[in-house]
Design a protein around this motif. Structure first.
Motif, PDB file in Angstrom:
ATOM      1  N   ASP A 161       0.875  -1.131  -0.087  1.00  0.00           N
ATOM      2  CA  ASP A 161      -0.043   0.167   0.047  1.00  0.00           C
ATOM      3  C   ASP A 161       0.847   1.301  -0.040  1.00  0.00           C
ATOM      4  OD1 ASP A 161      -1.812   2.111   0.573  1.00  0.00           O
ATOM      5  OD2 ASP A 161      -2.915   1.141   1.873  1.00  0.00           O
ATOM      6  N   SER A 162       1.012   1.815  -1.189  1.00  0.00           N
ATOM      7  CA  SER A 162       1.858   2.946  -1.260  1.00  0.00           C
ATOM      8  C   SER A 162       1.773   4.337  -0.328  1.00  0.00           C
ATOM      9  CB  SER A 162       2.171   3.342  -2.726  1.00  0.00           C
ATOM     10  OG  SER A 162       0.793   3.662  -3.258  1.00  0.00           O
ATOM     11  N   LYS A 163       0.315   4.276  -0.064  1.00  0.00           N
ATOM     12  CA  LYS A 163      -0.367   5.446   0.585  1.00  0.00           C
ATOM     13  C   LYS A 163      -0.026   5.188   1.884  1.00  0.00           C
ATOM     14  CE  LYS A 163      -4.032   6.736  -2.775  1.00  0.00           C
ATOM     15  NZ  LYS A 163      -5.638   6.825  -2.690  1.00  0.00           N
ATOM     16  N   GLN A 164      -0.223   4.232   2.540  1.00  0.00           N
ATOM     17  CA  GLN A 164       0.063   3.867   3.940  1.00  0.00           C
ATOM     18  C   GLN A 164       1.284   3.292   4.203  1.00  0.00           C
ATOM     19  OE1 GLN A 164      -2.268   4.553   6.325  1.00  0.00           O
ATOM     20  NE2 GLN A 164      -3.490   5.184   4.556  1.00  0.00           N
ATOM     21  N   GLY A 165       2.254   2.872   3.191  1.00  0.00           N
ATOM     22  CA  GLY A 165       3.513   2.657   3.460  1.00  0.00           C
ATOM     23  C   GLY A 165       3.645   1.235   4.167  1.00  0.00           C
ATOM     24  N   ASP A 171      -5.844  -5.073  -0.684  1.00  0.00           N
ATOM     25  CA  ASP A 171      -5.605  -4.956  -2.018  1.00  0.00           C
ATOM     26  C   ASP A 171      -5.458  -6.250  -2.657  1.00  0.00           C
ATOM     27  OD1 ASP A 171      -6.157  -2.221  -1.574  1.00  0.00           O
ATOM     28  OD2 ASP A 171      -3.945  -1.696  -1.791  1.00  0.00           O
ATOM     29  N   ARG A 346       7.172  10.214   8.906  1.00  0.00           N
ATOM     30  CA  ARG A 346       6.896   8.786   8.780  1.00  0.00           C
ATOM     31  C   ARG A 346       7.285   8.263  10.149  1.00  0.00           C
ATOM     32  NH1 ARG A 346       9.008   5.626   3.506  1.00  0.00           N
ATOM     33  NH2 ARG A 346       8.298   7.057   2.057  1.00  0.00           N
ATOM     34  N   THR A 364      10.256   5.736  -5.573  1.00  0.00           N
ATOM     35  CA  THR A 364       9.877   5.657  -7.089  1.00  0.00           C
ATOM     36  C   THR A 364      11.437   5.605  -7.948  1.00  0.00           C
ATOM     37  OG1 THR A 364      10.335   8.000  -6.937  1.00  0.00           O
ATOM     38  CG2 THR A 364       8.178   7.286  -6.594  1.00  0.00           C
ATOM     39  N   THR A 406      13.184  11.202   1.081  1.00  0.00           N
ATOM     40  CA  THR A 406      11.780  10.786   1.314  1.00  0.00           C
ATOM     41  C   THR A 406      11.188  12.149   2.196  1.00  0.00           C
ATOM     42  OG1 THR A 406      12.127   9.826   3.265  1.00  0.00           O
ATOM     43  CG2 THR A 406      11.823   8.365   1.204  1.00  0.00           C
ATOM     44  N   ASP A 409       7.833  13.286   1.439  1.00  0.00           N
ATOM     45  CA  ASP A 409       6.535  12.165   0.870  1.00  0.00           C
ATOM     46  C   ASP A 409       5.446  12.428   2.272  1.00  0.00           C
ATOM     47  OD1 ASP A 409       7.708  11.490  -0.808  1.00  0.00           O
ATOM     48  OD2 ASP A 409       8.546   9.463  -0.091  1.00  0.00           O
ATOM     49  N   THR A 410       4.296  12.212   1.855  1.00  0.00           N
ATOM     50  CA  THR A 410       3.293  12.323   2.941  1.00  0.00           C
ATOM     51  C   THR A 410       2.746  10.920   3.311  1.00  0.00           C
ATOM     52  OG1 THR A 410       1.601  12.914   1.560  1.00  0.00           O
ATOM     53  CG2 THR A 410       2.659  14.578   2.602  1.00  0.00           C
ATOM     54  N   ARG A 411       2.611  10.543   4.562  1.00  0.00           N
ATOM     55  CA  ARG A 411       2.090   9.180   4.851  1.00  0.00           C
ATOM     56  C   ARG A 411       1.022   9.034   5.901  1.00  0.00           C
ATOM     57  NH1 ARG A 411       4.219   8.033   1.073  1.00  0.00           N
ATOM     58  NH2 ARG A 411       6.008   6.542   0.532  1.00  0.00           N
TER      59      ARG A 411
END
Length: 411
Positions: A161-165, A171, A346, A364, A406, A409-411
């Motif tokens: 899950d890329s949004k939650q890390g 999924d 994070r 990425t 990173t 980045d937002t998590r």
């Protein structure tokens, strides 16, 4: 005679992205350069880790006056096959007791996967179109093998899950639900390429869904014992599926857990409905082997067989695995703590939630390239990192660079 080669029209193959990264690392002259894309388990000295009992057995073999150099049988070393089947399934597993589990020795787990896929493409009549589901992001190696075998119906299921890390069980289940019934699904366990592990409850959900859709499981059991430190814990998902009466294949690799990277020691493990099916499947697999490599390598298989079938060596090997795994866990704890102190965007809990040789940040391609060009840190394209390459001399620099890349980045 013409001076032109008959192969003049053959184009030069392009190198894989990961090969390009390793080549760039070798050419890099910066003193800070670090390569964390290795596939091997490294000791603190930067050399491949080899368990002590494996070293002992090698010396025994070299000094054994009765050793011969004859080819192994087509199916492989029988003591090796017995030992690795019991290692994967447990000595008293019902499939072993009912004589419906066995294996074919192969050149590594890649050989096992290729052999299994070729067999399934010929004989898996439940899905003539051969729909195969592979994990994403850990899909490139599988995809290349499948495409080389002429398989075109390739699906991917999400495990990240890329949004939650973190891992994405919902999924994954959602994706599997959409795949054709009677598909084949590849399930990496133990020392996975991303370090992502599902718990027992989640594996039970996966098994229930696959049974409902009559999906055939093809496990990839790599580095058994190097994920949790316990060989039985690491093999639990496979054993659960056997207890649920699945027929299945499992590609086993003994490179990491035994330090046998140059010996190509693998096995295609089969669990069938009954002994008759096992005998028939094994006979067809042996026909394929005769056309591919005829006889598997012998030395590595003998080493594994000796360690597994000698109670003293087996116990010592498992103790070595526990110590090696403890070192990996300590590295993970240090990484998480250093990253947590460097920034607050994070929690970095996924580092310690993952296990085995590798960790996955979801970086990425652009960030992987940035780390290589600006920081001289080289990773595979998917951002996977071999944490055994970290030590007291480089861990602070690596974590600082990971934090910087990173930061937004937002998590």
């Amino acid at each position: 005679m013409t001076s032109l080669s008959v192969f003049i029209d053959v184009p030069k193959a392009s190198k894989l992205r990961d090969e390009q990264q390793e080549e760039a690392f070798l050419k890099d002259r910066d003193r800070r350069k670090i390569f964390l894309g290795q596939k091997v388990f490294l000791s603190d000295d930067g050399l491949p880790w080899v368990p002590l009992p494996v070293k002992k057995v090698y010396l025994q073999i070299l000094n054994d006056p009765t050793r011969n150099y004859e080819d192994l049988p087509v199916g492989g070393n029988q003591e090796f096959l017995r030992g690795v089947t019991e290692l994967a399934l447990g000595k008293n597993n019902k499939a072993i007791l009912e004589n419906r589990a066995g294996g074919i020795q192969t050149p590594g787990s890649t050989g096992a996967f290729m052999l299994g896929i070729e067999f399934l493409s010929q004989w898996y009549s439940m899905n003539p179109k051969m729909s195969i589901c592979i994990p994403h992001p850990d899909c490139d190696g599988y995809k290349e093998t499948l495409e080389a075998a002429g398989i075109t119906n390739i699906y991917t299921y999400r495990v990240w899950d890329s949004k939650q890390g973190n891992l994405a069980i919902s999924d994954m289940l959602e994706d599997l639900e959409t795949f054709p019934d009677y598909s084949i699904v590849v399930l990496p366990i133990s020392c996975t390429a991303t370090g992502i592990q599902f718990n027992k409850s989640e594996w039970k959900q996966i098994a229930t869904l696959l049974k409902k859709k009559n999906i055939f499981p093809f496990f990839n059991l790599n580095g058994q014992g190097l994920s949790s430190g316990d060989v039985d814990t690491d093999a639990w998902p496979l054993r659960h599926f056997v207890s649920e009466d699945f027929e299945l294949f499992c590609a086993q690799s003994f490179s990491a857990a035994f330090g046998l990277y140059g010996e190509s020691v693998g096995c295609l493990l089969m669990v069938m409905r009954n002994n008759g099916a096992l005998i028939s499947v094994r006979s067809q697999l042996e026909c394929l082997v005769l056309r591919k490599w005829s006889s598997p390598p012998s030395t590595g298989a003998r080493v594994v067989a000796t360690v597994l079938n000698n109670p003293t060596l087996h116990e010592e090997w498992e103790e070595n695995l526990k110590m090696a795994t403890k070192r990996l866990m300590v590295i993970r704890e240090k990484m998480r703590e250093k990253l947590r102190l460097l920034e607050t965007l994070r929690s970095w809990n996924q580092i310690t939630q993952q296990s085995g040789l590798f960790t996955y940040f979801g970086l990425t391609k652009d960030k992987v390239d940035f780390l290589a060009k600006r920081n001289h840190i080289y990773l595979p394209e998917n951002g996977q990192m071999n944490i055994s390459g970290l030590n007291m001399n480089n861990i602070h620099y690596v974590t600082q660079c990971i934090s910087d890349v990173t930061l937004n980045d937002t998590r």
